[in-house]
Scaffold this active site. Structure first.
Site, PDB file in Angstrom:
ATOM      1  N   LYS A   9       0.818  -1.216   0.000  1.00 14.13           N
ATOM      2  CA  LYS A   9       0.000   0.000   0.000  1.00 14.13           C
ATOM      3  C   LYS A   9       0.858   1.276   0.000  1.00 14.13           C
ATOM      4  O   LYS A   9       2.082   1.213   0.237  1.00 14.13           O
ATOM      5  CB  LYS A   9      -0.925  -0.036   1.214  1.00 14.13           C
ATOM      6  CG  LYS A   9      -2.045  -1.091   1.140  1.00 14.13           C
ATOM      7  CD  LYS A   9      -2.863  -1.057   2.430  1.00 14.13           C
ATOM      8  CE  LYS A   9      -4.080  -1.949   2.388  1.00 14.13           C
ATOM      9  NZ  LYS A   9      -4.857  -1.841   3.653  1.00 14.13           N
ATOM     10  N   TYR A  49     -12.514  -2.228  -3.225  1.00 14.34           N
ATOM     11  CA  TYR A  49     -13.015  -2.207  -1.847  1.00 14.34           C
ATOM     12  C   TYR A  49     -14.538  -2.129  -1.780  1.00 14.34           C
ATOM     13  O   TYR A  49     -15.096  -1.652  -0.791  1.00 14.34           O
ATOM     14  CB  TYR A  49     -12.388  -1.033  -1.081  1.00 14.34           C
ATOM     15  CG  TYR A  49     -10.974  -1.305  -0.586  1.00 14.34           C
ATOM     16  CD1 TYR A  49     -10.688  -2.420   0.213  1.00 14.34           C
ATOM     17  CD2 TYR A  49      -9.929  -0.438  -0.880  1.00 14.34           C
ATOM     18  CE1 TYR A  49      -9.406  -2.662   0.688  1.00 14.34           C
ATOM     19  CE2 TYR A  49      -8.638  -0.672  -0.407  1.00 14.34           C
ATOM     20  CZ  TYR A  49      -8.387  -1.790   0.379  1.00 14.34           C
ATOM     21  OH  TYR A  49      -7.119  -2.020   0.859  1.00 14.34           O
ATOM     22  N   ASN A 112      -1.929   0.300   7.361  1.00 12.90           N
ATOM     23  CA  ASN A 112      -1.484  -1.056   7.727  1.00 12.90           C
ATOM     24  C   ASN A 112      -0.682  -1.773   6.630  1.00 12.90           C
ATOM     25  O   ASN A 112      -0.570  -2.992   6.625  1.00 12.90           O
ATOM     26  CB  ASN A 112      -2.658  -1.885   8.238  1.00 12.90           C
ATOM     27  CG  ASN A 112      -3.733  -2.073   7.197  1.00 12.90           C
ATOM     28  OD1 ASN A 112      -3.573  -1.654   6.050  1.00 12.90           O
ATOM     29  ND2 ASN A 112      -4.831  -2.702   7.572  1.00 12.90           N
ATOM     30  N   HIS A 115      -2.267  -5.139   1.601  1.00 12.25           N
ATOM     31  CA  HIS A 115      -3.546  -5.823   1.388  1.00 12.25           C
ATOM     32  C   HIS A 115      -3.266  -7.259   0.965  1.00 12.25           C
ATOM     33  O   HIS A 115      -2.315  -7.514   0.227  1.00 12.25           O
ATOM     34  CB  HIS A 115      -4.347  -5.130   0.284  1.00 12.25           C
ATOM     35  CG  HIS A 115      -5.517  -5.957  -0.175  1.00 12.25           C
ATOM     36  ND1 HIS A 115      -6.726  -5.938   0.475  1.00 12.25           N
ATOM     37  CD2 HIS A 115      -5.636  -6.868  -1.186  1.00 12.25           C
ATOM     38  CE1 HIS A 115      -7.551  -6.801  -0.131  1.00 12.25           C
ATOM     39  NE2 HIS A 115      -6.920  -7.375  -1.138  1.00 12.25           N
ATOM     40  N   GLU A 126     -10.064 -10.354  -7.259  1.00 12.05           N
ATOM     41  CA  GLU A 126      -9.072  -9.288  -7.138  1.00 12.05           C
ATOM     42  C   GLU A 126      -7.935  -9.442  -8.156  1.00 12.05           C
ATOM     43  O   GLU A 126      -7.467  -8.442  -8.706  1.00 12.05           O
ATOM     44  CB  GLU A 126      -8.517  -9.268  -5.706  1.00 12.05           C
ATOM     45  CG  GLU A 126      -9.575  -8.831  -4.684  1.00 12.05           C
ATOM     46  CD  GLU A 126      -9.090  -8.846  -3.251  1.00 12.05           C
ATOM     47  OE1 GLU A 126      -9.809  -8.328  -2.380  1.00 12.05           O
ATOM     48  OE2 GLU A 126      -7.985  -9.377  -2.982  1.00 12.05           O
TER      49      GLU A 126
END
Ligand code: IDP
Ligand code: MG
Length: 149
Positions: A9, A49, A112, A115, A126
């Protein structure tokens, strides 16, 4: 054999942790079958998402994931989906076990670092969002028989 999607990310890219994140997954024995640096646009972020649409953090999540280039990859291996999720750690880094990527390198749920697909159907959806079939490579490594029985 399973395949799963990872996204390194924006916070990981900006913090110079692309190598650290990929290295932990690669060292586990998983095989990268696709990898690219890209900027996710708002439309792709919303599709990726979609399950979180309507939640209070959704707008912030779309802003976050589109805020910088990311590295998107597909990893392959036995039980790859579960293995990657376990290496990534719990969604909230404060709850993530030490030894996991989030537990060692992150502090907040909204930053965080990585993913990872959470199940077979999600992984398939995905991977198709980010890669064409021709971009998914099939190959063998000399180490494979030392990793997979
Ligand atoms: P996951 O990334 O561990 O699969 P999900 O529950 O699918 O976690 O949430 C997707 C992403 O949305 C998280 O990784 C995190 O970046 C963000 N997120 C989830 N819950 C919150 C929250 O309560 N506040 C801020 N961001 C959140
Ligand atoms: Mg998720």
């Amino acid at each position: 054999m399973e395949r799963t999607l990872i996204i390194v990310k924006p916070d990981a890219v900006q913090r110079g942790l692309i190598g650290a994140v990929l290295s932990r997954l690669e060292a586990r024995g998983l095989r990268l079958v696709a990898l690219k640096l890209m900027q996710i646009d708002e439309a792709l972020a919303r599709r990726h998402y979609a399950e979180h649409e309507g939640k209070p953090f959704f707008a912030g999540l779309v802003d976050y994931i589109t805020s910088s280039p990311v590295v998107v990859g597909v990893l392959e291996g036995p039980n790859a989906i579960e293995a990657v999720r376990a290496t990534v750690g719990a969604t909230n880094p404060v709850k993530a076990a030490p030894g996991t990527i989030r537990g060692d390198l992150a502090l907040e749920i909204g930053r965080n670092l990585v993913h990872a697909s959470d199940g077979p159907a999600t992984a398939q959806r995905e991977i198709a969002l980010f890669f064409r079939d021709a971009e998914l490579l099939s190959y063998e490594r000399a180490i494979d028989r030392w990793v997979v029985e």
